[in-house]
Write a protein that holds these residues in place. Structure first.
Motif, short mmCIF file in Angstrom:
data_model
loop_
_atom_site.label_atom_id
_atom_site.label_comp_id
_atom_site.label_asym_id
_atom_site.label_seq_id
_atom_site.Cartn_x
_atom_site.Cartn_y
_atom_site.Cartn_z
N ASP A 349 15.46 -21.57 -72.40
CA ASP A 349 15.38 -22.47 -71.24
C ASP A 349 14.54 -21.86 -70.12
OD1 ASP A 349 16.90 -24.38 -72.50
OD2 ASP A 349 18.78 -23.86 -71.48
N SER A 352 10.80 -22.00 -71.23
CA SER A 352 10.24 -23.36 -71.22
C SER A 352 10.13 -23.92 -69.80
CB SER A 352 11.12 -24.29 -72.06
OG SER A 352 12.39 -24.49 -71.44
N ARG A 354 12.73 -25.04 -68.20
CA ARG A 354 13.83 -25.99 -68.02
C ARG A 354 14.83 -25.49 -66.99
NH1 ARG A 354 18.82 -26.84 -70.51
NH2 ARG A 354 19.51 -29.01 -70.44
#
Length: 407
Positions: A349, A352, A354
């Motif tokens: 996460d 990425s 995110r």
């Protein structure tokens, strides 16, 4: 046929096939018969290769872990015939074994008789026996130091030699033992008569798993490690062991390997030779940076963009154990199997984009631990690594009112 049986690759494949047969549901006795037909003696390193090969072929670590006790029993007769390596007092393996003897003594001489007495006791004395059992289980939970040294000091060196699968399997079983001991102790501390059988069952399960782990350590793990690690690596393990602590006993003496001079200490280059590091807001020497990190009221660990542990602060009272052996280790190998997926997802996460941060909090003994993770990014926003910051919230929760002057 003799030449074939002596062929190492064939032996490894035969060992793997035995585990597959267990996995497909064959009985232990059936497998033992096949084992005795095919293989007369098993070296510890071969079992390591077998487990690693199974994991490499896609069998989940949890599956190998589930079979761990079964295939230990299958190989027990052969392993018991194998000569045990000699160790020297003070050597880490000697200390591990001395701890195992102390654990056996505690289990056999004190806990098992208490369980037998509790099983046949009248209701009016059960509570007192449960309290005594809780005290002994408190002592037995000292095994956590034994497992922690194994996981945080020995396993990283095995990983350097590409021995990854067996440590993961063993770590998973260690955690099962920790859970069983905690459950048993909680039942003993908060004893109620209708939980008597559950208390006895949990305790007996914990004892059985600890005994099996002792066998696996002494007949598989330690011989394999002694064949693999250098004396310098064992020496570093010994030096770092005291920071984690020992289980039930203390080493009677230090081990002095022949090629390591004990009076030769690691030297740190002077600040003048190392120079200064310039920051946007000032300049510091590496020594000053190290001291600043080590005096922060939090523990810091940094994992780089390739998931490799690069640094941890050496604060006076760390919440989670760290040793120098962790440096250069992949972060997924620094966690028990049960939590690896959480770690991998968190870092994914971060990479990425995110998430930029995550936090967890939990009770750990008398501490209320707050763990924060931060995605470290450069000025362009590119991911550079993960920063873990850990602190004990309990002292902060006790603050009230105001303090405006110095004591």
């Amino acid at each position: 046929m003799t030449e074939l049986l002596n062929n190492q690759d064939y032996r490894k494949e035969a060992l793997k096939e035995i585990i597959r047969e267990l996995h497909r549901g064959k009985s232990v006795e059936e497998v033992k018969a096949r084992f005795n037909e095919l293989i007369k003696d098993v070296a510890p390193a071969e079992i390591s290769l077998m487990e690693q090969a199974l994991i490499n072929e896609g069998l989940p670590v949890e599956e190998v872990q589930r079979l761990c006790d079964v295939h230990a029993a299958v190989f027990k007769e052969s392993l018991e015939r194998a000569p045990q390596p000699e160790t020297i007092p003070g050597h880490p393996v000697h200390t591990f074994k001395e701890e195992n003897r102390a654990l056996e003594d505690l289990m056999i001489r004190e806990i098992q008789p208490l369980l037998a007495e509790l099983r046949r006791a009248n209701p009016d004395v059960e509570k007192d026996l449960a309290i005594k059992l809780a005290e002994k289980l408190n002592l037995l939970q000292d095994v956590n130091k034994h497992y922690s040294r194994k996981e945080n000091l020995l396993f990283p060196y095995l990983e350097k030699y590409q021995i990854v699968g067996p440590p993961k399997v063993m770590w998973g079983v260690d955690d099962e033992i920790r859970d069983l001991l905690k459950e048993a102790r909680d039942l003993a501390v908060n004893y109620v008569p209708d939980k008597k059988e559950e208390l006895i069952t949990r305790t007996e399960a914990a004892l059985a798993k600890i005994k099996e782990m002792i066998f696996k350590e002494e007949r598989i793990l330690f011989p394999m490690a002694l064949e693999t690690l250098t004396e310098d690596e064992w020496y570093r393990i010994m030096l770092d062991s005291a920071s984690i602590g020992y289980c039930l006993i203390e080493p009677r003496e230090d081990w002095r390997p022949a090629q390591v001079k004990l009076d030769q200490k690691e030297t740190v280059a002077s600040e003048e030779t190392r120079g200064y590091i310039k920051f946007a807001t000032g300049i510091l020497t590496p020594r000053e940076i190290s001291l600043i990190f080590d005096h922060l009221p939090v523990d810091i660990t940094f994992v780089d963009k390739d998931n490799v542990v690069k640094y941890f602060s050496n604060t006076r009272e760390r919440i989670f154990t760290r040793s120098r052996a962790v440096i250069g280790r992949r972060v997924e190998n620094c966690h028990p199997p049960a939590s690896v997926q959480v770690v991998e997802k968190l870092i994914a996460d971060f990479k990425s984009g995110r998430k930029d941060r995550e936090a967890f909090w939990l009770h750990l003994g008398d501490k209320y631990v707050f763990i924060q993770y931060f995605a470290v990014r450069d000025e362009k926003g590119d991911f550079a690594g993960t920063l873990e910051v850990t602190m004990d919230l309990k002292p902060l929760q006790a603050i009230s009112g105001e303090k405006r002057i110095m004591d």
